[in-house]
Structure formats: C-alpha cells, structure tokens
Write an enzyme that holds these catalytic residues in place. Structure first.
Site, PDB file in Angstrom:
ATOM      1  N   ARG A   1      -7.515   8.954  13.380  1.00 39.49           N
ATOM      2  CA  ARG A   1      -6.674   8.109  12.536  1.00 39.49           C
ATOM      3  C   ARG A   1      -6.073   9.063  11.513  1.00 39.49           C
ATOM      4  NH1 ARG A   1      -7.461   2.665  13.708  1.00 39.49           N
ATOM      5  NH2 ARG A   1      -9.347   2.271  14.914  1.00 39.49           N
TER       6      ARG A   1
ATOM      7  N   HIS B   1      -3.181   8.418   6.588  1.00 42.30           N
ATOM      8  CA  HIS B   1      -2.444   7.193   6.275  1.00 42.30           C
ATOM      9  C   HIS B   1      -2.422   6.912   4.767  1.00 42.30           C
ATOM     10  CE1 HIS B   1      -3.378   5.547  10.560  1.00 42.30           C
ATOM     11  NE2 HIS B   1      -2.415   6.448  10.560  1.00 42.30           N
TER      12      HIS B   1
ATOM     13  N   LYS C   1      -9.286   3.082  -2.176  1.00 41.01           N
ATOM     14  CA  LYS C   1     -10.222   2.593  -1.161  1.00 41.01           C
ATOM     15  C   LYS C   1     -11.619   3.152  -1.400  1.00 41.01           C
ATOM     16  CE  LYS C   1      -6.705   3.411   2.374  1.00 41.01           C
ATOM     17  NZ  LYS C   1      -5.856   4.279   1.595  1.00 41.01           N
TER      18      LYS C   1
ATOM     19  N   TYR D   1     -13.760  -0.538   4.770  1.00 40.36           N
ATOM     20  CA  TYR D   1     -12.782  -0.250   3.721  1.00 40.36           C
ATOM     21  C   TYR D   1     -12.874  -1.359   2.679  1.00 40.36           C
ATOM     22  CZ  TYR D   1     -10.107   2.829   6.913  1.00 40.36           C
ATOM     23  OH  TYR D   1      -9.697   3.814   7.759  1.00 40.36           O
TER      24      TYR D   1
ATOM     25  N   ASP E   1       3.444   0.792   5.051  1.00 37.41           N
ATOM     26  CA  ASP E   1       2.497   1.646   5.763  1.00 37.41           C
ATOM     27  C   ASP E   1       3.175   2.928   6.237  1.00 37.41           C
ATOM     28  OD1 ASP E   1       0.068   2.328   6.969  1.00 37.41           O
ATOM     29  OD2 ASP E   1       0.685   1.439   8.878  1.00 37.41           O
TER      30      ASP E   1
END
Length: 187
Positions: free
Chosen positions: A62, A65, A74, A133, A144
């Site tokens: 991933r 981001h 987060k 998260y 995003d």
C-alpha cells in the site's frame, strides 16, 4: 502483567511510536491502544472521527497515501500479522521534508504509530494482516492521493526479501499510477 502506555516522539517531529496499555492474566489479555486523556497528558491531540481496518494478503504493498484536502492524522496498529510500515514527512516547510522512517508492526508486538497530518503512509505486508486505522479526519475520496512506492527521491528501502522478492509484490492499479515526490513538491 501490566504494561503501561509508552510514547516516543520520532525524528520526524509530530510522529510517535507508541506501546499500548496491555494487561494479561491466566484468561488472556486486554489491549488499549487509544485513550484521549492519556494521549493529551502526553502532549498529543488526537480526536477520533473514523475507525477502519484493512485486510491484506502477504506481498501487498500500500503505497505512500495521503489526502490532499482535509488531512488525516492516524493512529495505526497491526492487529494481526506483520507489516513493514512507512511514514514520510510531506510538510514542505519541515527540515525533514521527504524523509521517511520504517517500522515492523505486528500483531505480537502490538505497537502503534501516530502519524500526523501532512504525512504519507504506506506498508508492505510481510504476513497476511489486519491493520487498524483510528483517524482524526474522515476519508474523502476526492482528496485521496499518494506517491509511488518506488519513488527514487524518497528511496524507501522496502524489505522485499521478506516476501520472496519484488516479483511477489501485489499492487493495486491505482497505486501503479501515483505521482512522484517531485510532482508532489510542485503542488
């Protein structure tokens, strides 16, 4: 056994490595990875707006981001499995702009990362994993974005050998087409 919360501010200012509260006895254990009062007492403002989990197979990456609008701080923890988790400082006025740190987060070590606003976040899944998260802002799909996992300027040293090599990488179509760090720096 009782382990109290431990907070370690990282070299990327505003980011923290956190050992959660953990109590165990003959029945099993209890993990508390967030308490608003404990966090505030340690100088951390993190008010929850959204909680979600990702479920990922070994080899998934991933990429780095973040949200371009309505930045998301987060609190991230690997609930089960093992991920190599990476945070990148994307604050253009920061002395550590473009620098990253990587951490092994596992269900066994129970450690968390507090990732501030204006940071990128990604991970490589070493073992099938579930990642929690706890976000201080809700997810906005229209904002995003991300930076390629293999960006040469950030130059993250991913432990691909732990998944049997880069040929075993599983990456989404979206993550194949993310921007470069140089493009981000121009925004």
């Amino acid at each position: 056994m009782i382990q109290k919360f431990e907070f370690q501010e990282l070299s990327l200012k505003g980011a923290y490595f956190i050992k959660p509260f953990y109590a165990s006895d003959e029945r099993g254990g209890l993990i508390k990875d967030y308490n608003i009062d404990t966090f505030k007492a340690n100088g951390i403002e993190h008010n929850l707006k959204e909680v979600f989990y990702t479920i990922s197979k070994r080899g998934v990456i991933r990429a780095t981001h973040f949200q371009l609008v309505k930045q998301q701080a987060k609190l991230v923890r690997c609930v089960s499995g093992h991920v190599y988790d990476v945070i990148v400082d994307l604050r253009k006025d920061s002395p550590t702009f473009g620098k990253y740190l990587g951490f092994d987060l596992t269900g066994g070590n129970m450690n968390s990362l507090l990732i501030p606003e204006y940071f990128g976040h990604g991970y490589l899944v070493i073992e099938d994993s579930i990642v929690s998260y706890k976000c201080a802002e809700v997810f906005y799909a229209e904002g995003d974005s991300g930076i390629m996992y293999n960006d040469p300027d950030i130059n993250i040293s991913w432990p691909f050998e732990k998944i049997g090599g880069v040929n075993n990488l599983i990456i989404s179509e979206k993550d194949l087409h993310l921007m470069s760090f140089k493009d981000y720096a121009k925004l």
